[in-house]
Write a protein that holds these residues in place. Structure first.
Motif, PDB file in Angstrom:
ATOM      1  N   GLY A 249       0.805  -1.213   0.000  1.00 53.04           N
ATOM      2  CA  GLY A 249       0.000   0.000   0.000  1.00 53.04           C
ATOM      3  C   GLY A 249       0.835   1.257   0.000  1.00 53.04           C
ATOM      4  O   GLY A 249       0.438   2.284  -0.542  1.00 53.04           O
ATOM      5  N   LEU A 250       2.038   1.189   0.605  1.00 52.52           N
ATOM      6  CA  LEU A 250       2.876   2.375   0.700  1.00 52.52           C
ATOM      7  C   LEU A 250       3.594   2.669  -0.607  1.00 52.52           C
ATOM      8  O   LEU A 250       3.618   3.804  -1.083  1.00 52.52           O
ATOM      9  CB  LEU A 250       3.897   2.186   1.825  1.00 52.52           C
ATOM     10  CG  LEU A 250       4.788   3.385   2.154  1.00 52.52           C
ATOM     11  CD1 LEU A 250       3.936   4.552   2.624  1.00 52.52           C
ATOM     12  CD2 LEU A 250       5.807   3.014   3.218  1.00 52.52           C
ATOM     13  N   PHE A 251       4.173   1.635  -1.231  1.00 59.96           N
ATOM     14  CA  PHE A 251       5.015   1.870  -2.399  1.00 59.96           C
ATOM     15  C   PHE A 251       4.293   1.699  -3.730  1.00 59.96           C
ATOM     16  O   PHE A 251       4.666   2.313  -4.717  1.00 59.96           O
ATOM     17  CB  PHE A 251       6.227   0.928  -2.363  1.00 59.96           C
ATOM     18  CG  PHE A 251       7.216   1.281  -1.292  1.00 59.96           C
ATOM     19  CD1 PHE A 251       8.082   2.349  -1.457  1.00 59.96           C
ATOM     20  CD2 PHE A 251       7.260   0.573  -0.115  1.00 59.96           C
ATOM     21  CE1 PHE A 251       8.984   2.690  -0.464  1.00 59.96           C
ATOM     22  CE2 PHE A 251       8.159   0.905   0.887  1.00 59.96           C
ATOM     23  CZ  PHE A 251       9.023   1.970   0.709  1.00 59.96           C
ATOM     24  N   LEU A 409       7.610   7.504  -5.473  1.00 53.73           N
ATOM     25  CA  LEU A 409       8.805   6.776  -5.890  1.00 53.73           C
ATOM     26  C   LEU A 409       8.461   5.355  -6.333  1.00 53.73           C
ATOM     27  O   LEU A 409       9.029   4.844  -7.302  1.00 53.73           O
ATOM     28  CB  LEU A 409       9.811   6.736  -4.743  1.00 53.73           C
ATOM     29  CG  LEU A 409      10.560   8.040  -4.463  1.00 53.73           C
ATOM     30  CD1 LEU A 409      11.441   7.889  -3.233  1.00 53.73           C
ATOM     31  CD2 LEU A 409      11.405   8.441  -5.669  1.00 53.73           C
ATOM     32  N   GLY A 410       7.530   4.709  -5.610  1.00 51.90           N
ATOM     33  CA  GLY A 410       7.147   3.359  -5.998  1.00 51.90           C
ATOM     34  C   GLY A 410       6.534   3.315  -7.380  1.00 51.90           C
ATOM     35  O   GLY A 410       6.858   2.454  -8.204  1.00 51.90           O
ATOM     36  N   PHE A 411       5.642   4.271  -7.672  1.00 55.74           N
ATOM     37  CA  PHE A 411       4.962   4.291  -8.968  1.00 55.74           C
ATOM     38  C   PHE A 411       5.925   4.670 -10.093  1.00 55.74           C
ATOM     39  O   PHE A 411       6.060   3.957 -11.088  1.00 55.74           O
ATOM     40  CB  PHE A 411       3.794   5.276  -8.905  1.00 55.74           C
ATOM     41  CG  PHE A 411       3.071   5.426 -10.216  1.00 55.74           C
ATOM     42  CD1 PHE A 411       2.361   4.371 -10.746  1.00 55.74           C
ATOM     43  CD2 PHE A 411       3.110   6.620 -10.913  1.00 55.74           C
ATOM     44  CE1 PHE A 411       1.687   4.496 -11.951  1.00 55.74           C
ATOM     45  CE2 PHE A 411       2.446   6.759 -12.117  1.00 55.74           C
ATOM     46  CZ  PHE A 411       1.733   5.693 -12.633  1.00 55.74           C
ATOM     47  N   TYR A 412       6.627   5.805  -9.922  1.00 56.44           N
ATOM     48  CA  TYR A 412       7.508   6.263 -10.993  1.00 56.44           C
ATOM     49  C   TYR A 412       8.764   5.404 -11.106  1.00 56.44           C
ATOM     50  O   TYR A 412       9.400   5.381 -12.158  1.00 56.44           O
ATOM     51  CB  TYR A 412       7.869   7.732 -10.781  1.00 56.44           C
ATOM     52  CG  TYR A 412       6.715   8.648 -11.060  1.00 56.44           C
ATOM     53  CD1 TYR A 412       6.265   8.837 -12.362  1.00 56.44           C
ATOM     54  CD2 TYR A 412       6.046   9.292 -10.030  1.00 56.44           C
ATOM     55  CE1 TYR A 412       5.185   9.657 -12.627  1.00 56.44           C
ATOM     56  CE2 TYR A 412       4.966  10.113 -10.284  1.00 56.44           C
ATOM     57  CZ  TYR A 412       4.537  10.292 -11.589  1.00 56.44           C
ATOM     58  OH  TYR A 412       3.461  11.095 -11.848  1.00 56.44           O
ATOM     59  N   GLY A 413       9.098   4.705 -10.013  1.00 58.68           N
ATOM     60  CA  GLY A 413      10.213   3.770 -10.118  1.00 58.68           C
ATOM     61  C   GLY A 413       9.939   2.696 -11.147  1.00 58.68           C
ATOM     62  O   GLY A 413      10.821   2.300 -11.911  1.00 58.68           O
ATOM     63  N   LEU A 414       8.683   2.200 -11.183  1.00 53.98           N
ATOM     64  CA  LEU A 414       8.315   1.212 -12.197  1.00 53.98           C
ATOM     65  C   LEU A 414       8.116   1.856 -13.565  1.00 53.98           C
ATOM     66  O   LEU A 414       8.522   1.311 -14.589  1.00 53.98           O
ATOM     67  CB  LEU A 414       7.026   0.498 -11.777  1.00 53.98           C
ATOM     68  CG  LEU A 414       7.135  -0.480 -10.606  1.00 53.98           C
ATOM     69  CD1 LEU A 414       5.760  -1.020 -10.249  1.00 53.98           C
ATOM     70  CD2 LEU A 414       8.065  -1.631 -10.953  1.00 53.98           C
ATOM     71  N   LEU A 415       7.485   3.013 -13.576  1.00 59.84           N
ATOM     72  CA  LEU A 415       7.116   3.644 -14.842  1.00 59.84           C
ATOM     73  C   LEU A 415       8.320   4.207 -15.588  1.00 59.84           C
ATOM     74  O   LEU A 415       8.379   4.160 -16.822  1.00 59.84           O
ATOM     75  CB  LEU A 415       6.102   4.759 -14.565  1.00 59.84           C
ATOM     76  CG  LEU A 415       5.444   5.409 -15.779  1.00 59.84           C
ATOM     77  CD1 LEU A 415       4.556   4.405 -16.489  1.00 59.84           C
ATOM     78  CD2 LEU A 415       4.631   6.626 -15.354  1.00 59.84           C
ATOM     79  N   ILE A 416       9.300   4.731 -14.850  1.00 61.18           N
ATOM     80  CA  ILE A 416      10.422   5.430 -15.485  1.00 61.18           C
ATOM     81  C   ILE A 416      11.726   4.650 -15.367  1.00 61.18           C
ATOM     82  O   ILE A 416      12.441   4.457 -16.358  1.00 61.18           O
ATOM     83  CB  ILE A 416      10.590   6.839 -14.862  1.00 61.18           C
ATOM     84  CG1 ILE A 416       9.335   7.682 -15.128  1.00 61.18           C
ATOM     85  CG2 ILE A 416      11.828   7.526 -15.405  1.00 61.18           C
ATOM     86  CD1 ILE A 416       9.362   9.040 -14.465  1.00 61.18           C
ATOM     87  N   LEU A 417      12.044   4.166 -14.164  1.00 62.01           N
ATOM     88  CA  LEU A 417      13.364   3.577 -13.956  1.00 62.01           C
ATOM     89  C   LEU A 417      13.555   2.258 -14.698  1.00 62.01           C
ATOM     90  O   LEU A 417      14.661   1.975 -15.174  1.00 62.01           O
ATOM     91  CB  LEU A 417      13.605   3.371 -12.462  1.00 62.01           C
ATOM     92  CG  LEU A 417      13.781   4.654 -11.638  1.00 62.01           C
ATOM     93  CD1 LEU A 417      13.958   4.321 -10.175  1.00 62.01           C
ATOM     94  CD2 LEU A 417      14.974   5.458 -12.146  1.00 62.01           C
ATOM     95  N   LEU A 418      12.512   1.439 -14.810  1.00 56.15           N
ATOM     96  CA  LEU A 418      12.672   0.171 -15.522  1.00 56.15           C
ATOM     97  C   LEU A 418      13.030   0.372 -16.996  1.00 56.15           C
ATOM     98  O   LEU A 418      13.991  -0.239 -17.493  1.00 56.15           O
ATOM     99  CB  LEU A 418      11.409  -0.677 -15.376  1.00 56.15           C
ATOM    100  CG  LEU A 418      11.223  -1.371 -14.019  1.00 56.15           C
ATOM    101  CD1 LEU A 418       9.930  -2.172 -14.007  1.00 56.15           C
ATOM    102  CD2 LEU A 418      12.397  -2.291 -13.724  1.00 56.15           C
TER     103      LEU A 418
END
Length: 480
Positions: A249-251, A409-418
């Motif tokens: 739920g947090l990330f 960070l959790g959302f954009y980590g998947l959307l951008i960093l991957l």
């Protein structure tokens, strides 16, 4: 399986009948014809629950039945009425826009000779199914009949594997489009028995994934089936499962599937007939945030309303938590015949999409808007549901802003960093540092940034981030 994609088709009433015909390979249309010809007689009073765009309504009206068509969707009813007007049978149909959980408020006992529910129960949460069936039993005439058509899991192994192979992609696609899905029925015959029905005919179609049942009402002794359908007792626990759900739920709160609590009625402490009813959505983190400061301090009923696994603020704003859903949950809970004081406390943060006056008008319950934060509920109840100014204000302290940073960070980590890690690995570190730095700065400085909403406040930071990355790629050659 067809009921899954049906959730998307419900947003397109003009295409609904054609889409269902395609998804069921025409079997459902033929089954509707069979129902109208075999089980509906001229002059009978028939209720079509969840009538959709009126395919079955048209056939029953053509048979000479007096049909009442009920659906919770006004656009679907409008399309059904248009189709019936074109066919010349609209004057034989009564149109009712209502939730299926409000049958006893809409109709007198013994009002119908037959009730038809096609692809309805699989859309309802488990507790609501039984409550709807019990209400159907009461509005049917003693010699009436219930005709159910709905989705079930096939029994044959090969058909079951094929069913899952086709259903899972449809579930994912439908969830992405509508944030809702359906659940195939299990133990339907047992549920009908609990609701006071006797099954006299059962038929499976579409390789066993579509079930038709015809049932007659049994003579139910007074008081039977009136016990409260309580799903359990809510307690604040700290364990590995709770920790895992908190981390999810947090990330990754923005991404489905959202951790959910089954909608229905729960106990908090040891509530009785005088205890208040606290309503909330069925997002797991929301329920546990409500329970944590109350466990051991408050005795209350907790009514978990189906909000599609979304927190109350976002669900109310997005149309997933409405007055109709709250009213349906109240009726399904069975509390109306148990409580001496019918008092419902709604979260203040769902006031943007829940009509409290409509709930009062249609249920007769007292409706109060509770404090913004669950920690204030004990003091609010001690003050006889009078809120102080501090209980009304929505504050955004540093802890909440840091939590928002983690979600971002959790959302954009998947959307951008991957994608960056796969296609531009040399840019991974500067992009990561940029995201972490800007998210931290945004969380700390948000109250002082220009603009009123989050988007306006974050756009300048996004522009700065892009300019910084452009400058980095210009000054530093990322190629090896």
């Amino acid at each position: 399986m067809a009921t899954v994609f049906m959730k998307w088709l419900e947003t397109r009433p003009r295409d609904y009948a054609r889409g269902i015909r395609l998804l069921t390979l025409g079997r459902l249309a033929r089954l509707h014809t069979k129902i109208a010809e075999r089980w509906i007689q001229p002059g009978e009073r028939v209720l079509d629950l969840g009538c959709g765009t009126g395919d079955l309504v048209l056939q029953m009206a053509a048979r000479g039945a007096a049909v009442t068509a009920l659906d919770v969707s006004a656009p679907m009813l409008a399309e059904a009425k248009r189709c019936l007007e074109e066919a010349g049978f609209a004057d034989r149909v009564r149109w009712v826009c209502s939730d299926a959980a409000m049958l006893e408020e809409r109709f007198e006992p013994g009002s119908f000779d037959a009730v038809v529910a096609s692809l309805l129960l699989s859309e309802l949460p488990g507790q609501a199914r039984l409550q709807v069936l019990r209400q159907i039993q009461r509005i049917l005439a003693p010699d009436g009949r219930l005709i159910l058509v709905d989705e079930v899991r096939p029994r044959q192994p090969v058909a079951a594997v094929l069913y899952l192979f086709l259903r899972i992609p449809l579930c994912v696609l439908t969830w992405l489009l509508t944030r809702t899905t359906t659940h195939p029925l299990r133990d339907l015959e047992r549920m009908l028995d609990q609701a006071g029905f006797r099954v006299n005919r059962c038929e499976r179609l579409l390789w066993g994934s579509l079930l038709m049942m015809v049932a007659d009402p049994k003579d139910v002794p007074p008081g039977q089936g009136q016990t409260l359908p309580v799903l359990g007792r809510l307690q604040h626990r700290v364990d590995l499962r709770a920790l895992a759900l908190d981390l999810w739920g947090l990330f990754l709160r923005i991404l489905p599937p959202y951790p959910k609590v089954e909608p229905g009625l729960y106990r908090l402490g040891n509530p009785g007939p005088e205890s208040p009813v606290l309503a909330t959505g069925n997002f797991d983190l929301t329920v546990r945030r409500l329970i944590a400061p109350l466990d051991g301090r408050v005795d209350a009923w907790v009514l978990v309303v189906n909000s599609s696994g979304i927190n109350v603020w976002c669900a109310a704003g997005g149309g997933f938590l409405t007055a109709e859903r709250v009213i349906g949950a109240i009726h399904a809970s069975g509390l109306e015949s148990y409580l001496r004081r019918k008092c419902l406390i709604l979260p203040q943060l769902c006031a943007n999409g829940v009509d409290g006056w409509k709930i009062r008008r249609e249920t007769g319950w007292e409706v109060h808007w509770g404090p913004v934060r669950a920690a204030d509920i004990p003091a609010y109840l001690r003050a006889e549901m009078q809120k102080t100014d501090s209980m009304r204000w929505v504050r955004f302290p540093m802890r909440d802003r840091l939590e928002m940073m983690a979600v971002t960070l959790g959302f954009y980590g998947l959307l951008i960093l991957l994608p960056v890690a796969v296609f531009w690995p040399s840019l991974f570190r500067p992009v990561l540092l940029s995201l972490v730095g800007l998210s931290t700065f945004y969380a700390i400085a948000m109250p002082w940034l220009p603009g009123r909403d989050g988007l306006a406040k974050s756009l300048p930071l996004a522009v700065i981030s892009l300019l910084g990355l452009g400058l980095y790629t210009w000054l530093v050659d990322p190629a090896p």
